[in-house]
Design an enzyme around this catalytic site. Structure first.
Site, short mmCIF file in Angstrom:
data_model
loop_
_atom_site.label_atom_id
_atom_site.label_comp_id
_atom_site.label_asym_id
_atom_site.label_seq_id
_atom_site.Cartn_x
_atom_site.Cartn_y
_atom_site.Cartn_z
N PHE A 137 9.21 31.57 35.66
CA PHE A 137 9.64 32.85 36.19
C PHE A 137 10.77 33.40 35.31
O PHE A 137 11.58 32.65 34.76
CB PHE A 137 10.14 32.70 37.63
CG PHE A 137 9.03 32.58 38.65
CD1 PHE A 137 7.70 32.63 38.30
CD2 PHE A 137 9.35 32.42 40.00
CE1 PHE A 137 6.69 32.52 39.25
CE2 PHE A 137 8.35 32.31 40.96
CZ PHE A 137 7.02 32.36 40.58
N GLU A 168 -3.35 32.71 30.17
CA GLU A 168 -3.11 31.61 29.23
C GLU A 168 -4.38 31.24 28.48
O GLU A 168 -4.34 31.00 27.27
CB GLU A 168 -2.56 30.40 29.96
CG GLU A 168 -2.21 29.25 29.02
CD GLU A 168 -1.64 28.03 29.71
OE1 GLU A 168 -1.17 27.11 29.01
OE2 GLU A 168 -1.67 27.98 30.97
N CYS A 223 9.98 26.91 35.68
CA CYS A 223 8.91 25.95 35.45
C CYS A 223 8.75 25.55 33.98
O CYS A 223 7.87 24.75 33.65
CB CYS A 223 7.60 26.51 35.98
SG CYS A 223 7.69 26.92 37.74
N HIS A 259 1.94 21.29 41.01
CA HIS A 259 2.89 21.92 40.09
C HIS A 259 4.29 21.44 40.43
O HIS A 259 4.85 21.79 41.47
CB HIS A 259 2.78 23.44 40.22
CG HIS A 259 3.64 24.20 39.27
ND1 HIS A 259 4.22 23.63 38.16
CD2 HIS A 259 4.04 25.51 39.28
CE1 HIS A 259 4.93 24.55 37.52
NE2 HIS A 259 4.82 25.69 38.19
N LYS A 291 -2.55 19.57 36.43
CA LYS A 291 -1.98 19.99 37.73
C LYS A 291 -2.98 19.86 38.87
O LYS A 291 -2.58 19.83 40.03
CB LYS A 291 -1.44 21.41 37.63
CG LYS A 291 -0.15 21.54 36.84
CD LYS A 291 0.40 22.96 36.91
CE LYS A 291 1.76 23.08 36.23
NZ LYS A 291 1.63 23.08 34.75
N HIS A 345 -0.33 25.02 30.69
CA HIS A 345 0.57 25.17 31.83
C HIS A 345 -0.23 25.43 33.10
O HIS A 345 0.19 25.04 34.19
CB HIS A 345 1.54 26.33 31.58
CG HIS A 345 2.46 26.61 32.72
ND1 HIS A 345 3.47 25.74 33.09
CD2 HIS A 345 2.53 27.65 33.60
CE1 HIS A 345 4.13 26.23 34.13
NE2 HIS A 345 3.57 27.40 34.46
#
Length: 445
Positions: free
Chosen positions: A431, A345, A193, A370, A365, A334
């Site tokens: 990831f 975050e 991502c 996403h 988002k 993010h």
């Protein structure tokens, strides 16, 4: 000319300090074109208008194949002939479509818009050699793999000769290069991502280091299918509580969030060496000032609980930009709407930037879901548009925001960005513990 900047030190407790040192002047890199294919529609201006209006492009999946899966919603690119819809047949003949995965199609359409926006179609061989492409992809087309495997069961000759090219992650970059004759760096990133943000950052450095004068960069993704939905559901990563209310499902920074919503699409950005852009009279949306990368080195899918990876990426982007933390007034996060990731975050942003009086933060988002590998580049477009227009995009669906000291969430409604110089960070995490932060700024000559 020497620039005075500060070297960053980050301790295991994720605290940051800076030391002075000097370095030489570098090539400046600016944004001169953008293109978008997204769940909010096709066309950068169309998608941006919907973002500012608080609209949402998430829908219930119409296919019966999703009936037994816990998650039944996604952000899909709407096909059709109306404003903002994608009519693929206007762009490609059927014989061309047989050679390309849907993600490659999206990237080609977004790249065409971005190049038209930048008015960059060089005819001179020298400039074609000075123009490169960096388009990434997070996941290959698993739908294609599954259907081709079924074809193989019926016989070897049933396998398409285009099967392998369709599933290569570098094929979008390759076909854009081929279509327009660009012979500069031809690069494809695949970092889950964080892919789209890494592609922009790598392209920025290619120009800085003299490998190209113009870069076509971004990422693309078309991974909404039963297998991928099932896989992410098994990871307990997707939202499952809002199948009957898809517009409310993606809710970054809200206490009632329960997972992310998958989306698809592409966004492409044209980066250009400043002197080259000025010489040809190109429009300038914003300037790229910095690029920071880090690795969590901790877990397959979960970020460090102390937010060290995010802190490292953001602080390194600030360092690369030759700025102080207090000069950052907005972070396009993010934040995917997962219970763990958003919290971590927000705390990292608070720790690094909050002590300087607070910082505005939002994640778009909520409006488009996403987009996996294409998230960082689509959201970079919205960050760039915020810089250009002076409006901060909202995080929709925040009904009860999480607690984060001196983090000012742009909740549900757009906000004017009243700063003398608009400077932002755009975060993207993937990831495997891969993290990236980009620093964008209002262009000042």
């Amino acid at each position: 000319m020497l620039w005075r900047i500060q070297r960053i030190k980050v301790t295991s407790s994720a605290m940051v300090s800076f030391q002075q040192y000097s370095t030489t002047k570098r090539r400046r890199v600016v944004v001169t074109g953008i293109g978008v294919v997204s769940p909010l529609g096709c066309g950068a201006q169309h998608a941006w208008n919907r973002i500012l209006s608080g609209d949402c492009g998430i829908v219930r999946l119409p296919d019966d194949r999703y009936g037994t899966l816990p998650c039944k919603i996604a952000g899909l690119v709407k096909k059709g002939n109306s404003d903002g819809e994608l009519n693929i047949n206007l762009h490609f003949a059927d014989r061309e479509l047989r050679t390309m995965a849907p993600a490659t199609v999206y990237a080609m359409v977004a790249a065409k818009e971005a190049l038209e926006d930048a008015n960059w179609f060089p005819e001179e061989e020298e400039m074609k050699q000075q123009t490169g492409v960096a388009i990434g992809m997070g996941m290959v087309d698993m739908e294609d793999i599954c259907s081709t495997n079924e074809s193989l069961k019926r016989g070897y000759n049933r396998v398409s000769p285009y099967f392998v090219p369709r599933i290569l992650v570098n094929m979008a970059a390759g076909l854009i290069s081929i279509r327009y004759g660009f012979k500069g760096p031809n690069h494809a990133v695949s970092t889950a991502c964080a892919t789209g943000a890494h592609a922009i950052g790598d392209a920025y450095r290619f120009i800085q280091h003299g490998d190209a004068k113009v870069m076509v960069c971004g990422a693309t993704e078309a991974s909404v299918n039963p297998l991928s939905i099932a896989g992410f559901c098994r990871l307990r990563a997707l939202s499952t509580k809002f199948n009957d209310e898809p517009l409310k499902a993606s809710r970054p920074f809200d206490k009632n969030r329960d997972g992310f919503v998958m989306g698809e699409g592409s966004a492409v950005i044209i980066l250009e060496e400043l002197d080259h852009a000025i010489q040809r009279g190109a429009q300038i949306y914003a300037e790229v000032l910095g690029y920071g990368l880090s690795g969590d080195a901790s877990h397959l899918t979960a970020p460090n609980e102390d937010g060290l990876g995010a802190t490292l990426a953001m602080s390194r982007a600030i360092y690369d930009a030759r700025l102080q933390p207090e000069e950052i007034s907005y972070v396009n996060a993010h934040a995917t709407s997962t219970p763990l990731g958003d919290e971590i975050e927000a705390k990292a942003i608070s720790r690094l930037l909050g002590k300087h009086g607070g910082v505005a933060v939002s994640s778009t988002k909520g409006a488009h879901g996403h987009l996996l590998g294409a998230a960082g580049n689509l959201e970079s477009v919205f960050t760039i548009m915020a810089i250009k227009t002076g409006f901060l995009p909202p995080s929709i669906n925040i009904e009860n925001a999480i607690d984060a000291k001196n983090v000012h969430f742009v909740s549900n409604i757009k906000r004017e960005w009243n700063h003398q110089k608009r400077i932002a960070l755009k975060n993207a995490f993937g990831f495997g513990g891969t993290n990236v932060s980009l620093c964008f700024s209002q262009y000042v000559s």
